[in-house]
Motif scaffolding. Structure first.
Motif, PDB file in Angstrom:
ATOM      1  N   THR A  19       0.509 -43.798  15.422  1.00 47.15           N
ATOM      2  CA  THR A  19       0.911 -42.402  15.619  1.00 47.15           C
ATOM      3  C   THR A  19       1.932 -42.206  16.738  1.00 47.15           C
ATOM      4  O   THR A  19       2.543 -41.136  16.822  1.00 47.15           O
ATOM      5  CB  THR A  19      -0.323 -41.531  15.950  1.00 47.15           C
ATOM      6  OG1 THR A  19      -0.927 -42.008  17.160  1.00 47.15           O
ATOM      7  CG2 THR A  19      -1.350 -41.605  14.827  1.00 47.15           C
ATOM      8  N   LYS A  33       0.892 -38.946  20.347  1.00 47.22           N
ATOM      9  CA  LYS A  33       2.258 -38.817  19.845  1.00 47.22           C
ATOM     10  C   LYS A  33       3.273 -39.433  20.806  1.00 47.22           C
ATOM     11  O   LYS A  33       4.272 -40.033  20.380  1.00 47.22           O
ATOM     12  CB  LYS A  33       2.562 -37.331  19.620  1.00 47.22           C
ATOM     13  CG  LYS A  33       3.894 -37.037  18.976  1.00 47.22           C
ATOM     14  CD  LYS A  33       4.021 -35.531  18.714  1.00 47.22           C
ATOM     15  CE  LYS A  33       5.342 -35.183  18.051  1.00 47.22           C
ATOM     16  NZ  LYS A  33       5.455 -33.715  17.797  1.00 47.22           N
ATOM     17  N   GLU A  62      -4.761 -39.998  18.027  1.00 52.10           N
ATOM     18  CA  GLU A  62      -3.499 -39.614  17.389  1.00 52.10           C
ATOM     19  C   GLU A  62      -2.443 -39.233  18.425  1.00 52.10           C
ATOM     20  O   GLU A  62      -1.764 -38.207  18.322  1.00 52.10           O
ATOM     21  CB  GLU A  62      -3.713 -38.474  16.390  1.00 52.10           C
ATOM     22  CG  GLU A  62      -4.679 -38.821  15.274  1.00 52.10           C
ATOM     23  CD  GLU A  62      -4.986 -37.656  14.356  1.00 52.10           C
ATOM     24  OE1 GLU A  62      -4.562 -37.704  13.184  1.00 52.10           O
ATOM     25  OE2 GLU A  62      -5.637 -36.697  14.821  1.00 52.10           O
ATOM     26  N   ASN A  72      -4.907 -44.717  18.470  1.00 52.35           N
ATOM     27  CA  ASN A  72      -4.842 -44.305  17.067  1.00 52.35           C
ATOM     28  C   ASN A  72      -5.843 -43.200  16.748  1.00 52.35           C
ATOM     29  O   ASN A  72      -5.532 -42.231  16.047  1.00 52.35           O
ATOM     30  CB  ASN A  72      -5.101 -45.504  16.152  1.00 52.35           C
ATOM     31  CG  ASN A  72      -3.941 -46.481  16.144  1.00 52.35           C
ATOM     32  OD1 ASN A  72      -2.794 -46.087  16.339  1.00 52.35           O
ATOM     33  ND2 ASN A  72      -4.235 -47.745  15.925  1.00 52.35           N
TER      34      ASN A  72
END
Length: 537
Positions: free
Chosen positions: A129, A108, A106, A103
């Protein structure tokens, strides 16, 4: 001079162009697989194309949750060479910390090895995320999973372009990768590596007075690829055309010894716990390890009995290294200079047991309240480091100001320097024991204990004392065949080497010493356990 950018794309291009027939050996759940660098290059380009089609863009974070295999190596280059950032997640972190680092970074897209899928499923509801999951497997079909949306790594590669062209306009200061510290206290801290930093670190790995890694070597990084770039060995090996042996999930001493014997490994690297188990195996079973020109050890100080066993019994140089996640990680190596050609075995072992000389490209100092310490092998201070592959901050973390000051990384390691400039780490600042106003090194006591034949492992911590503030207590795991009646002998053994006030007030025998995710003694857990149970009087 030409301002040619130092990017990972150049490393991969060289491997494809000049070493297309050299081999990568990868151990997966289904067995040993072999690829040439030519095939590896095509698979890496396919992965880059597939991830780009899944909306990976410049600056995006792509995470791996994986062992040391060819697929992880493909991600090492496919992600950063497109301008995205590879986040190598430590699979041995607690579920809480796994969720935190994914997290915080972040991430993807998340690439996960098939056998590790259950670990991600446990935290998937907490991942904020991650948009897509890719399962890396040898099987034709995906395993049943709650992860969604989920893709097959190999199916994605089948549909991708093996001639994918990486962008040529990458700035060398573009972030390429990131790892998080293993966090003995608080949340892990993120460290971002640039293309330039990784390239220069790789170059240093090949220097003759460093690890001298070359095309002629067969390199097996046992240190995980999710920990500090596997000490940079995958990047350097690809660049130099070194045959790579990736041991995968089964890293037992027997599996390691078999790979060394069968693949004629010349250079390998791992933490002390790996080499302790390896040496114990060689005492019982016969393996041909004569191909080894060096064993590299890091993560924590190696006991002298391990060093002596490699150097004397097996005639294999044992190089101890020092570094941190924040330093990519190489800082120093216990290589021997020409002045040491004729020193005794014991002097050689003593030198190998140090953290060695700083490698070219970096600058180190050891400082205390009086400034830089003298090179007398006695005066202690904090080791600080700077250089082109040393981080300058933590990723989005206010703890940056405590560690990075005035252009230097304050390591938190207490060290001393001998008259040749060799570094000797004596402790972490938080692990030093202050007794009656004087410092006691827990590392020195641990190393001494682990030279005794009866001791398998030993960790020394401070316990509160009403009079002396703190006193040392030793936690000991015995070798098979020894009993706790050995206690007095161990105390006498230490008494012959240290001043009386250094000797631990208690020796506590345990079945196992708790460790961090990368094999270091977890002294915080010991302090919490023993601090609640005892106060030395």
């Amino acid at each position: 001079m030409m301002n040619t950018p130092l990017t990972l794309t150049g490393l991969l291009n060289r491997a494809e162009r000049y070493f297309s027939k050299k081999e990568i050996v990868s151990t997966t759940l289904s067995g040993v697989q072999r690829f040439t660098y030519g095939e590896y290059g095509k698979r890496t380009r396919r992965l880059a194309d597939a991830l780009s089609k899944l909306s990976m863009g410049k600056g995006d974070k792509v995470a791996t949750f994986a062992w040391n295999t060819h697929r992880h190596l493909e991600a090492y280059f496919a992600v950063p060479c497109t301008g995205a950032v590879l986040h190598m997640v430590n699979i041995r972190l607690s579920p809480e910390h796994v969720a935190y680092v994914i997290n915080h970074a972040e991430d993807k897209i998340l690439l996960v090895d098939e056998d590790l899928v259950p670990l991600i499923e446990k935290v998937q509801s907490e991942l904020k995320t991650v948009e897509k999951y890719i399962i890396m497997s040898d099987k034709d079909t995906l395993p049943e999973t709650t992860l969604s949306p989920v893709y097959s790594y190999e199916e994605l590669l089948k549909e991708a372009d093996e001639e994918f062209v990486f962008p040529e306009d990458l700035d060398e200061n573009t972030p390429a990768g990131m790892c998080y510290t293993s966090a003995t206290t608080g949340n892990p801290k993120g460290v971002v590596y640039t293309h330039r930093g990784i390239v220069l670190h790789s170059m240093a790995t090949g220097l003759a007075d460093s690890l001298a890694l070359s095309e002629r070597d067969v390199c097996m990084p046992i240190v995980p690829m999710f920990h500090a770039n596997a000490w940079g060995l995958p990047f350097a090996s690809v660049w130099f055309g070194t045959k790579l042996v990736l041991p995968g999930p089964n890293m037992t001493p027997q599996a390691i010894a078999s790979l060394i014997q069968e693949e004629k490994v010349t250079l390998t690297a791992g933490v002390p716990t790996i080499w302790l188990a390896f040496i114990n195996l060689l005492e019982k079973e016969n393996y041909d390890i004569s191909s080894l020109r060096a064993v590299v050890c890091g993560g924590s100080a190696a006991p002298k009995n391990i060093i002596r066993a490699f150097e004397e019994k097996h005639n294999v140089p044992f190089i101890q290294g020092y570094g941190m996640t924040e330093t990519s990680p190489l800082v120093s190596l216990s290589t021997l200079t020409s002045e040491m050609d004729n020193i005794s075995l014991e002097d050689k072992v003593d030198t190998r047991a140090s953290q060695g000389l700083v490698i070219p490209g970096l600058d180190v100092r050891v400082i205390n309240e009086n400034g830089d310490v003298p090179w007398d092998g006695k005066t202690m201070g904090e080791l600080i480091v700077r250089g082109p592959w040393v981080a300058h901050e933590y990723y989005k973390d206010e703890r940056t100001k405590d560690t990075f000051r005035n252009g230097w990384l304050y390591t938190g390691d207490i060290a001393k320097l001998n008259d040749s400039g060799y570094i000797q780490i004596t402790d972490r600042t938080k692990d030093l024991i202050k007794s009656g106003g004087e410092w006691i090194s827990s590392v020195d006591l641990e190393n001494a204990l682990m030279t005794h034949d009866a001791v398998y492992e030993a960790a020394v911590i401070a316990v509160p004392h009403e009079k002396w503030q703190e006193r040392p207590v030793a936690c000991v795991v015995l070798q098979e065949g020894y009993a706790e009646s050995i206690k007095d002998e161990l105390v006498s053994y230490l008494s012959s080497q240290f001043a009386k006030w250094w000797i631990p007030d208690e020796l506590i025998f345990m079945d196992e010493i708790p460790k961090t995710s990368v094999g270091k003694f977890l002294k915080r857990a010991l302090r919490e356990k023993l601090g609640q149970e005892m106060t030395v009087e």
